[in-house]
Design an enzyme around this catalytic site. Structure first.
Site, mmCIF file in Angstrom:
data_model
loop_
_atom_site.group_PDB
_atom_site.id
_atom_site.type_symbol
_atom_site.label_atom_id
_atom_site.label_comp_id
_atom_site.label_asym_id
_atom_site.label_seq_id
_atom_site.Cartn_x
_atom_site.Cartn_y
_atom_site.Cartn_z
ATOM 1 N N ASP A 62 -3.103 -3.026 -2.629
ATOM 2 C CA ASP A 62 -4.188 -2.046 -2.650
ATOM 3 C C ASP A 62 -4.033 -1.163 -3.894
ATOM 4 O O ASP A 62 -2.950 -1.060 -4.471
ATOM 5 C CB ASP A 62 -4.119 -1.155 -1.391
ATOM 6 C CG ASP A 62 -5.350 -0.252 -1.275
ATOM 7 O OD1 ASP A 62 -5.230 0.815 -0.644
ATOM 8 O OD2 ASP A 62 -6.410 -0.596 -1.828
ATOM 9 N N ASN A 63 -5.105 -0.529 -4.316
ATOM 10 C CA ASN A 63 -5.085 0.508 -5.358
ATOM 11 C C ASN A 63 -4.619 0.055 -6.729
ATOM 12 O O ASN A 63 -3.999 0.830 -7.472
ATOM 13 C CB ASN A 63 -4.189 1.680 -4.925
ATOM 14 C CG ASN A 63 -4.469 2.152 -3.543
ATOM 15 O OD1 ASN A 63 -3.622 2.057 -2.649
ATOM 16 N ND2 ASN A 63 -5.673 2.652 -3.324
ATOM 17 N N LYS B 192 2.886 3.365 -5.703
ATOM 18 C CA LYS B 192 2.315 2.368 -6.638
ATOM 19 C C LYS B 192 3.353 1.918 -7.673
ATOM 20 O O LYS B 192 3.328 0.796 -8.118
ATOM 21 C CB LYS B 192 1.071 2.934 -7.310
ATOM 22 C CG LYS B 192 0.050 3.522 -6.310
ATOM 23 C CD LYS B 192 -0.209 2.629 -5.111
ATOM 24 C CE LYS B 192 -0.858 3.365 -3.959
ATOM 25 N NZ LYS B 192 -0.809 2.593 -2.683
ATOM 26 N N ASP C 132 0.838 -1.197 0.000
ATOM 27 C CA ASP C 132 0.000 0.000 0.000
ATOM 28 C C ASP C 132 0.876 1.252 0.000
ATOM 29 O O ASP C 132 0.511 2.291 0.538
ATOM 30 C CB ASP C 132 -0.918 -0.021 1.238
ATOM 31 C CG ASP C 132 -2.049 0.971 1.122
ATOM 32 O OD1 ASP C 132 -2.636 1.317 2.174
ATOM 33 O OD2 ASP C 132 -2.348 1.417 -0.005
ATOM 34 N N GLU D 115 -11.401 4.029 -1.390
ATOM 35 C CA GLU D 115 -11.884 4.275 -0.028
ATOM 36 C C GLU D 115 -12.777 5.519 0.037
ATOM 37 O O GLU D 115 -12.449 6.562 -0.500
ATOM 38 C CB GLU D 115 -10.709 4.423 0.959
ATOM 39 C CG GLU D 115 -9.596 5.342 0.544
ATOM 40 C CD GLU D 115 -8.479 4.638 -0.183
ATOM 41 O OE1 GLU D 115 -8.715 3.581 -0.796
ATOM 42 O OE2 GLU D 115 -7.359 5.146 -0.170
HETATM 43 O O1 LIG Z 1 -0.292 6.960 -2.644
HETATM 44 C C1 LIG Z 1 -0.905 6.181 -1.936
HETATM 45 N N1 LIG Z 1 -0.300 5.476 -0.986
HETATM 46 C C2 LIG Z 1 1.176 5.596 -0.812
HETATM 47 C C3 LIG Z 1 1.578 6.828 0.037
HETATM 48 C C4 LIG Z 1 3.083 7.055 0.074
HETATM 49 C C5 LIG Z 1 3.838 5.808 0.504
HETATM 50 C C6 LIG Z 1 5.303 6.081 0.827
HETATM 51 N N2 LIG Z 1 5.853 4.881 1.433
HETATM 52 C C7 LIG Z 1 5.351 4.296 2.527
HETATM 53 C C8 LIG Z 1 6.131 3.207 2.841
HETATM 54 C C9 LIG Z 1 7.148 3.121 1.895
HETATM 55 C C10 LIG Z 1 8.231 2.248 1.726
HETATM 56 N N3 LIG Z 1 9.079 2.448 0.686
HETATM 57 C C11 LIG Z 1 8.876 3.476 -0.159
HETATM 58 C C12 LIG Z 1 7.825 4.376 -0.040
HETATM 59 C C13 LIG Z 1 6.952 4.187 1.003
HETATM 60 C C14 LIG Z 1 -2.395 6.087 -2.089
HETATM 61 C C15 LIG Z 1 -3.062 7.079 -2.826
HETATM 62 C C16 LIG Z 1 -4.459 7.041 -2.970
HETATM 63 C C17 LIG Z 1 -5.164 8.086 -3.755
HETATM 64 C C18 LIG Z 1 -4.770 9.418 -3.654
HETATM 65 C C19 LIG Z 1 -5.420 10.396 -4.383
HETATM 66 C C20 LIG Z 1 -6.488 10.050 -5.210
HETATM 67 F F1 LIG Z 1 -7.130 11.008 -5.903
HETATM 68 C C21 LIG Z 1 -6.898 8.730 -5.328
HETATM 69 C C22 LIG Z 1 -6.221 7.744 -4.589
HETATM 70 C C23 LIG Z 1 -5.213 6.020 -2.371
HETATM 71 C C24 LIG Z 1 -4.533 5.025 -1.641
HETATM 72 O O2 LIG Z 1 -5.227 3.997 -1.050
HETATM 73 C C25 LIG Z 1 -3.139 5.043 -1.512
HETATM 74 O O3 LIG Z 1 -2.545 4.036 -0.798
HETATM 75 MG MG LIG Z 2 -3.951 2.450 -0.507
#
Ligand SMILES: O=C(NCCCCCn1ccc2cnccc21)c1cc(-c2ccc(F)cc2)cc(O)c1O
Ligand SMILES: [Mg+2]
Length: 214
Positions: free
Chosen positions: A169-170, A144, A141, A199
């Site tokens: 996810d996603n 992406k 998660d 979500e």
């Molecule tokens: O970006 C998403 N998640 C990732 C967030 C950053 C992770 C950084 N990070 C964490 C651990 C890690 C380890 N290694 C490297 C990097 C690491 C996300 C976005 C949306 C979304 C957003 C806007 C929209 F308009 C529609 C949907 C919905 C979701 O459910 C999501 O999960």
């Molecule tokens: Mg997610």
């Protein structure tokens, strides 16, 4: 100074959830995100699919990539058997600080190890640093674009065994097209799409469950 959304989400947990009651923490976050401010938790609809995969698998060792505020961390950990371990990786230190407090409010500190850093840095260290032999479940998660390279890294580090499950996810929104193509085409995975919604919205999204065949 202005509060951040994760800080306001934590406030909602501390105000509305009962200490030591993970389900009330999950409910408080879902209410906050549905009625006050959207946030990128896996959410209640996809969360039920996550719950069913975890309950069916009964995993001893779980890796979560992308803690955010700890919503899915709490959901997964609340379903784990007594001596099971969940290692959750968060890159953003501000998210990690909030997640730590959400996890504590749920009373699940003993089952969860929260690590700050990137998957690229920590996946190769899983065995030596955490004494992890194999991963029974990986919940992806995080970024992406990192789903695919990190899947290959998990394979190369020998962290997947016959039957290990990747749950992503996603896969539709924001989407991880290269990852989907890889797991659906590869003879080394048995992949299944669980259609759902992004979500707290009506937009399509879903979880991809991929069983490693060894
Ligand atoms: O970006 C998403 N998640 C990732 C967030 C950053 C992770 C950084 N990070 C964490 C651990 C890690 C380890 N290694 C490297 C990097 C690491 C996300 C976005 C949306 C979304 C957003 C806007 C929209 F308009 C529609 C949907 C919905 C979701 O459910 C999501 O999960
Ligand atoms: Mg997610």
């Amino acid at each position: 100074t202005q509060s951040t959304r994760p800080q306001r989400l934590l406030g909602a947990v501390q105000k509305n959830a009962t200490r030591g009651d993970p389900r009330s923490v999950v409910k408080a976050i879902d209410e906050f995100c549905r009625h006050k401010e959207w946030a990128m938790n896996v959410g209640d609809e996809k969360g039920c699919i996550l719950d069913s995969v975890v309950s069916e698998l009964n995993p001893a060792t779980v890796l979560e990539l992308g803690t955010y505020c700890g919503y899915s961390t709490v959901r997964i950990a609340s379903l784990l058997p007594p001596h099971a371990k969940l290692i959750t990786l968060e890159f953003n230190p501000d998210y990690a600080k909030i997640a730590c407090q959400v996890i504590a409010w749920a009373g699940l500190e003993d089952k969860i190890q929260l690590v700050e850093g990137s998957s690229a840095e920590w996946i190769p260290k899983m065995k030596e640093h955490f004494g992890v032999k194999m991963l029974d479940l990986v919940f992806m998660d995080h970024w992406k674009d990192d789903y695919l390279p990190d899947t290959k890294l998990l394979e190369d580090c020998g962290l997947l065994r016959k039957g290990s499950v990747l749950l992503a996810d996603n896969v539709i929104c924001p989407g991880s097209p290269d990852y989907l193509k890889y797991v659906r085409r590869s003879p080394r995975y048995k992949s299944q799409y669980f259609r759902s919604h992004l979500e707290y919205t009506k937009a399509e999204d879903g979880l991809e469950k991929s069983v490693f065949l060894g």
